[in-house]
Design an enzyme around this catalytic site. Structure first.
Site, PDB file in Angstrom:
ATOM      1  N   TYR A  71      -9.243   6.188   6.810  1.00  0.00           N
ATOM      2  CA  TYR A  71      -9.377   6.601   8.216  1.00  0.00           C
ATOM      3  C   TYR A  71     -10.351   7.779   8.225  1.00  0.00           C
ATOM      4  O   TYR A  71     -10.062   8.825   7.636  1.00  0.00           O
ATOM      5  CB  TYR A  71      -8.032   7.073   8.779  1.00  0.00           C
ATOM      6  CG  TYR A  71      -7.025   5.966   9.037  1.00  0.00           C
ATOM      7  CD1 TYR A  71      -6.260   5.417   8.008  1.00  0.00           C
ATOM      8  CD2 TYR A  71      -6.827   5.483  10.338  1.00  0.00           C
ATOM      9  CE1 TYR A  71      -5.338   4.414   8.268  1.00  0.00           C
ATOM     10  CE2 TYR A  71      -5.889   4.487  10.599  1.00  0.00           C
ATOM     11  CZ  TYR A  71      -5.159   3.956   9.562  1.00  0.00           C
ATOM     12  OH  TYR A  71      -4.237   2.959   9.810  1.00  0.00           O
ATOM     13  N   HIS A 120       0.840  -1.202   0.000  1.00  0.00           N
ATOM     14  CA  HIS A 120       0.000   0.000   0.000  1.00  0.00           C
ATOM     15  C   HIS A 120       0.873   1.251   0.000  1.00  0.00           C
ATOM     16  O   HIS A 120       1.728   1.421   0.861  1.00  0.00           O
ATOM     17  CB  HIS A 120      -0.931   0.007   1.224  1.00  0.00           C
ATOM     18  CG  HIS A 120      -2.173  -0.786   1.004  1.00  0.00           C
ATOM     19  ND1 HIS A 120      -3.336  -0.570   1.688  1.00  0.00           N
ATOM     20  CD2 HIS A 120      -2.432  -1.784   0.127  1.00  0.00           C
ATOM     21  CE1 HIS A 120      -4.267  -1.417   1.264  1.00  0.00           C
ATOM     22  NE2 HIS A 120      -3.737  -2.169   0.321  1.00  0.00           N
ATOM     23  N   TYR A 170       4.000   6.755   9.819  1.00  0.00           N
ATOM     24  CA  TYR A 170       3.160   5.610   9.455  1.00  0.00           C
ATOM     25  C   TYR A 170       4.006   4.490   8.839  1.00  0.00           C
ATOM     26  O   TYR A 170       3.869   3.326   9.215  1.00  0.00           O
ATOM     27  CB  TYR A 170       2.052   6.042   8.485  1.00  0.00           C
ATOM     28  CG  TYR A 170       0.908   5.047   8.406  1.00  0.00           C
ATOM     29  CD1 TYR A 170      -0.245   5.225   9.149  1.00  0.00           C
ATOM     30  CD2 TYR A 170       0.997   3.917   7.592  1.00  0.00           C
ATOM     31  CE1 TYR A 170      -1.300   4.316   9.103  1.00  0.00           C
ATOM     32  CE2 TYR A 170      -0.047   2.986   7.535  1.00  0.00           C
ATOM     33  CZ  TYR A 170      -1.191   3.200   8.288  1.00  0.00           C
ATOM     34  OH  TYR A 170      -2.219   2.283   8.236  1.00  0.00           O
ATOM     35  N   LYS A 178       0.842   0.398  14.971  1.00  0.00           N
ATOM     36  CA  LYS A 178       2.242   0.311  15.402  1.00  0.00           C
ATOM     37  C   LYS A 178       2.593  -0.901  16.266  1.00  0.00           C
ATOM     38  O   LYS A 178       3.771  -1.248  16.407  1.00  0.00           O
ATOM     39  CB  LYS A 178       2.620   1.575  16.194  1.00  0.00           C
ATOM     40  CG  LYS A 178       2.781   2.796  15.339  1.00  0.00           C
ATOM     41  CD  LYS A 178       4.081   2.742  14.550  1.00  0.00           C
ATOM     42  CE  LYS A 178       4.091   3.680  13.367  1.00  0.00           C
ATOM     43  NZ  LYS A 178       4.053   3.032  12.082  1.00  0.00           N
ATOM     44  N   PRO A 224      -4.622   0.956  18.547  1.00  0.00           N
ATOM     45  CA  PRO A 224      -4.316   0.446  17.203  1.00  0.00           C
ATOM     46  C   PRO A 224      -4.385   1.477  16.071  1.00  0.00           C
ATOM     47  O   PRO A 224      -3.998   1.171  14.952  1.00  0.00           O
ATOM     48  CB  PRO A 224      -5.366  -0.661  16.996  1.00  0.00           C
ATOM     49  CG  PRO A 224      -6.451  -0.376  17.973  1.00  0.00           C
ATOM     50  CD  PRO A 224      -5.842   0.364  19.114  1.00  0.00           C
TER      51      PRO A 224
HETATM   52  P1  RFL Z   1       1.203 -11.049  21.747  1.00  0.00           P
HETATM   53  O1  RFL Z   1       0.810 -11.159  20.321  1.00  0.00           O
HETATM   54  O2  RFL Z   1       0.192 -10.645  22.740  1.00  0.00           O
HETATM   55  O3  RFL Z   1       1.849 -12.449  22.154  1.00  0.00           O
HETATM   56  C1  RFL Z   1       2.142 -12.767  23.496  1.00  0.00           C
HETATM   57  C2  RFL Z   1       2.089 -14.257  23.625  1.00  0.00           C
HETATM   58  O4  RFL Z   1       2.474 -14.644  24.938  1.00  0.00           O
HETATM   59  C3  RFL Z   1       1.614 -15.671  25.392  1.00  0.00           C
HETATM   60  N1  RFL Z   1       1.660 -15.664  26.862  1.00  0.00           N
HETATM   61  C4  RFL Z   1       2.301 -16.605  27.602  1.00  0.00           C
HETATM   62  N2  RFL Z   1       2.977 -17.708  27.261  1.00  0.00           N
HETATM   63  C5  RFL Z   1       3.502 -18.479  28.261  1.00  0.00           C
HETATM   64  N3  RFL Z   1       3.359 -18.174  29.578  1.00  0.00           N
HETATM   65  C6  RFL Z   1       2.687 -17.074  29.974  1.00  0.00           C
HETATM   66  N4  RFL Z   1       2.560 -16.763  31.259  1.00  0.00           N
HETATM   67  C7  RFL Z   1       2.123 -16.221  28.957  1.00  0.00           C
HETATM   68  N5  RFL Z   1       1.395 -15.076  28.988  1.00  0.00           N
HETATM   69  C8  RFL Z   1       1.124 -14.755  27.721  1.00  0.00           C
HETATM   70  C9  RFL Z   1       0.271 -15.296  24.798  1.00  0.00           C
HETATM   71  O5  RFL Z   1      -0.612 -16.413  24.714  1.00  0.00           O
HETATM   72  C10 RFL Z   1       0.668 -14.790  23.431  1.00  0.00           C
HETATM   73  O6  RFL Z   1       0.685 -15.796  22.449  1.00  0.00           O
HETATM   74  O7  RFL Z   1       2.429 -10.024  21.934  1.00  0.00           O
HETATM   75  P2  RFL Z   1       3.651  -9.677  20.915  1.00  0.00           P
HETATM   76  O8  RFL Z   1       4.292 -10.917  20.391  1.00  0.00           O
HETATM   77  O9  RFL Z   1       4.440  -8.669  21.643  1.00  0.00           O
HETATM   78  O10 RFL Z   1       2.947  -9.006  19.655  1.00  0.00           O
HETATM   79  C11 RFL Z   1       2.276  -7.771  19.769  1.00  0.00           C
HETATM   80  C12 RFL Z   1       1.125  -7.691  18.761  1.00  0.00           C
HETATM   81  O11 RFL Z   1       0.332  -8.847  18.860  1.00  0.00           O
HETATM   82  C13 RFL Z   1       0.256  -6.438  18.988  1.00  0.00           C
HETATM   83  O12 RFL Z   1       1.056  -5.332  19.306  1.00  0.00           O
HETATM   84  C14 RFL Z   1      -0.558  -6.069  17.725  1.00  0.00           C
HETATM   85  O13 RFL Z   1      -1.510  -7.056  17.436  1.00  0.00           O
HETATM   86  C15 RFL Z   1      -1.228  -4.715  17.900  1.00  0.00           C
HETATM   87  N6  RFL Z   1      -2.096  -4.364  16.769  1.00  0.00           N
HETATM   88  C16 RFL Z   1      -1.573  -3.857  15.589  1.00  0.00           C
HETATM   89  N7  RFL Z   1      -0.244  -3.710  15.427  1.00  0.00           N
HETATM   90  C17 RFL Z   1       0.274  -3.290  14.245  1.00  0.00           C
HETATM   91  O14 RFL Z   1       1.496  -3.156  14.127  1.00  0.00           O
HETATM   92  N8  RFL Z   1      -0.515  -3.008  13.151  1.00  0.00           N
HETATM   93  C18 RFL Z   1      -1.853  -3.121  13.221  1.00  0.00           C
HETATM   94  O15 RFL Z   1      -2.527  -2.914  12.206  1.00  0.00           O
HETATM   95  C19 RFL Z   1      -2.438  -3.541  14.473  1.00  0.00           C
HETATM   96  N9  RFL Z   1      -3.757  -3.698  14.581  1.00  0.00           N
HETATM   97  C20 RFL Z   1      -3.469  -4.562  16.855  1.00  0.00           C
HETATM   98  C21 RFL Z   1      -4.268  -4.228  15.728  1.00  0.00           C
HETATM   99  C22 RFL Z   1      -4.034  -5.102  18.005  1.00  0.00           C
HETATM  100  C23 RFL Z   1      -5.378  -5.291  18.053  1.00  0.00           C
HETATM  101  N10 RFL Z   1      -5.877  -5.833  19.259  1.00  0.00           N
HETATM  102  C24 RFL Z   1      -6.715  -6.958  19.328  1.00  0.00           C
HETATM  103  C25 RFL Z   1      -5.302  -5.417  20.523  1.00  0.00           C
HETATM  104  C26 RFL Z   1      -5.612  -4.415  15.756  1.00  0.00           C
HETATM  105  C27 RFL Z   1      -6.181  -4.941  16.920  1.00  0.00           C
HETATM  106  C28 RFL Z   1      -7.644  -5.119  16.871  1.00  0.00           C
HETATM  107  C1  PHB Z   2      -6.097  -3.710  10.572  1.00  0.00           C
HETATM  108  O1  PHB Z   2      -6.142  -3.980   9.360  1.00  0.00           O
HETATM  109  O2  PHB Z   2      -6.418  -4.521  11.458  1.00  0.00           O
HETATM  110  C2  PHB Z   2      -5.662  -2.349  10.984  1.00  0.00           C
HETATM  111  C3  PHB Z   2      -5.177  -1.477  10.037  1.00  0.00           C
HETATM  112  C4  PHB Z   2      -4.777  -0.208  10.406  1.00  0.00           C
HETATM  113  C5  PHB Z   2      -4.859   0.176  11.735  1.00  0.00           C
HETATM  114  C6  PHB Z   2      -5.334  -0.710  12.687  1.00  0.00           C
HETATM  115  C7  PHB Z   2      -5.736  -1.985  12.323  1.00  0.00           C
HETATM  116  O3  PHB Z   2      -4.488   1.428  12.079  1.00  0.00           O
END
Ligand code: RFL
Ligand code: PHB
Length: 386
Positions: A201, A72, A381, A293, A289
């Site tokens: 957005y 993108h 971004y 990031k 989110p």
């Molecule tokens: P995670 O993915 O939470 O993984 C942590 C893992 O640790 C396990 N765990 C344990 N394992 C053993 N013993 C324990 N005591 C434990 N406690 C926990 C968990 O089961 C899990 O598998 O953290 P990590 O690896 O640091 O990754 C971070 C990302 O997952 C998170 O920052 C992103 O998903 C945030 N996020 C987005 N980030 C982006 O860069 N671009 C995006 O577009 C974006 N969109 C989003 C998002 C997060 C969202 N939510 C649900 C918060 C959109 C959403 C909706």
């Molecule tokens: C997504 O596709 O889940 C998404 C994209 C952009 C954002 C947050 C989430 O800023």
């Protein structure tokens, strides 16, 4: 059992770290509390910065991403009844982002680790990290109903926001900076082609909306909702109608395959290291989110860590490990600010005055008229080089 690096958590941070360490000849064990299916299916991020894409390629995990991911070159901002496109390559030195779901990144990394890497145990929950200040920190965990220990040279807590690793930093030595927001997101996944080929957005008086995608046939859509909102109060038709109104164009409607409410929070814990325990990804910091990031910060942390462990292995020097927390926190705070800026500029606070709404519109108008203001958004971004 003993390993060089004991990794708590098999999310993107833990899995990418294990892979990078494997390629550098450093052995590790990953302990993940959930099942493989749960970890691979958890709906989360969708946008990869250029540096994350580069890191996945360098890890040998880029082949499917390069085939199936969507590059993108911009986003559309919608406000005050009009639209403005932010052109990333033109404003941010040729860089762009990739749409490739976190679920797919995780599947690719799990497959590689199981095929070629060190142990990756699912349903292995760590309860406690002991001996952060010693040269043999130990993980206490349960696997297949049995209490086990893993002794390590170093422990990396990649266990997310609700993990246990953060507690290894004594309370008196750690500082947490936090902010909550007076709104949440309702997110859906739908089997419907995106209505537009880039992300939209939207700032509107009805609240924020975001049109994203997972593929040419799957849309990922978000609506700002009040804190405490219940997804059950949002039947599909109500969601589609509200998206059409806020985004200012009709969505392509299709079967909704997932629906959930997500709270928004900013949080940073400093320092990201205590003794031989290091924190990476959501275990140390989370962002709302809106700036996309979270996953990218997690990837950046572990790229820095992998370099530090490689240096230690090759030269015996702990210099990069010693600088780990400071190196990462500079980038973390920049991403925290950007995520806060995107969130507070695009959402409508329930208590917000008409004055504050006009300030938001003025800020968005400035981005549409000033190359400098647009470049500031674009550079943040697409992300900084690691
Ligand atoms: P995670 O993915 O939470 O993984 C942590 C893992 O640790 C396990 N765990 C344990 N394992 C053993 N013993 C324990 N005591 C434990 N406690 C926990 C968990 O089961 C899990 O598998 O953290 P990590 O690896 O640091 O990754 C971070 C990302 O997952 C998170 O920052 C992103 O998903 C945030 N996020 C987005 N980030 C982006 O860069 N671009 C995006 O577009 C974006 N969109 C989003 C998002 C997060 C969202 N939510 C649900 C918060 C959109 C959403 C909706
Ligand atoms: C997504 O596709 O889940 C998404 C994209 C952009 C954002 C947050 C989430 O800023």
């Amino acid at each position: 059992m003993h390993t060089t690096v004991g990794i708590i958590g098999g999310g993107p941070a833990g899995l990418l770290l294990a892979r990078l360490l494997h390629l550098a000849g450093v052995d590790s064990v990953v302990l993940e509390s959930r099942s493989r299916t749960y970890v691979e299916e958890r709906q989360r991020a969708g946008i990869l910065e250029q540096a994350t894409v580069d890191a996945l390629r360098a890890a040998g995990a880029g082949a499917r991403m390069d085939r199936e991911g969507l590059v993108h070159d911009g986003i559309e901002l919608r406000f005050d009844g009009r639209s403005h496109r932010v052109d990333f390559p033109a404003l941010a030195g040729g860089r762009s982002v990739m749409v490739y779901a976190q679920t797919e990144v995780v599947k690719d990394l799990v497959a590689l680790q199981l095929a070629e890497g060190g142990p990756l145990l699912f349903e292995a929950e760590v309860h406690r990290v002991e001996g952060a200040e010693t040269d043999r920190p130990t993980l206490h965990y349960t696997h297949e109903g049995r209490a086990q220990t893993l002794s390590c040279d170093y422990v990396v807590g990649c266990d997310g926001f609700h993990g246990v690793a953060r507690d290894a930093v004594p309370e008196g030595l750690r500082q947490t900076y936090e902010r909550t927001y007076p709104y949440s997101w309702l997110g859906i996944l739908a089997d419907a082609p995106p209505c537009y080929d880039e992300l939209i957005y939207a700032h509107s008086e009805r609240g924020f909306a975001l049109a994203s995608m997972r593929s040419p046939t799957v849309s990922r859509l978000y609506l700002q909702v009040p804190n405490g909102a219940d997804a059950a109060d949002w039947p599909d038709e109500r969601i589609w109608d509200e998206l059409d109104l806020r985004l200012g164009r009709p969505m392509n409607r299709g079967p909704v395959t997932a629906k959930s409410v997500l709270p928004m929070r900013s949080s940073v814990t400093e320092p990201m290291r205590h003794g031989r325990v290091l924190l990476a990804g959501d275990a140390a910091h989370i962002v709302p989110p809106t700036g996309a990031k979270g996953l990218n910060l997690a990837a950046a942390d572990v790229v820095v860590l992998a370099r530090a462990f490689t240096r230690l292995r090759e030269t015996g020097s702990t210099e990069l490990l010693d600088g780990y927390s400071d190196t990462c926190l500079r980038r973390v705070w920049r991403a925290e600010h950007f995520s806060y800026f995107m969130t507070t500029t695009l959402h409508t606070d329930p208590g917000q005055s008409a004055f504050e709404t006009r300030l938001q519109e003025s800020q968005l108008d400035r981005i549409s008229r000033s190359r400098h203001a647009a470049a500031e958004l674009a550079e943040n971004y697409v992300g900084l080089p690691i």
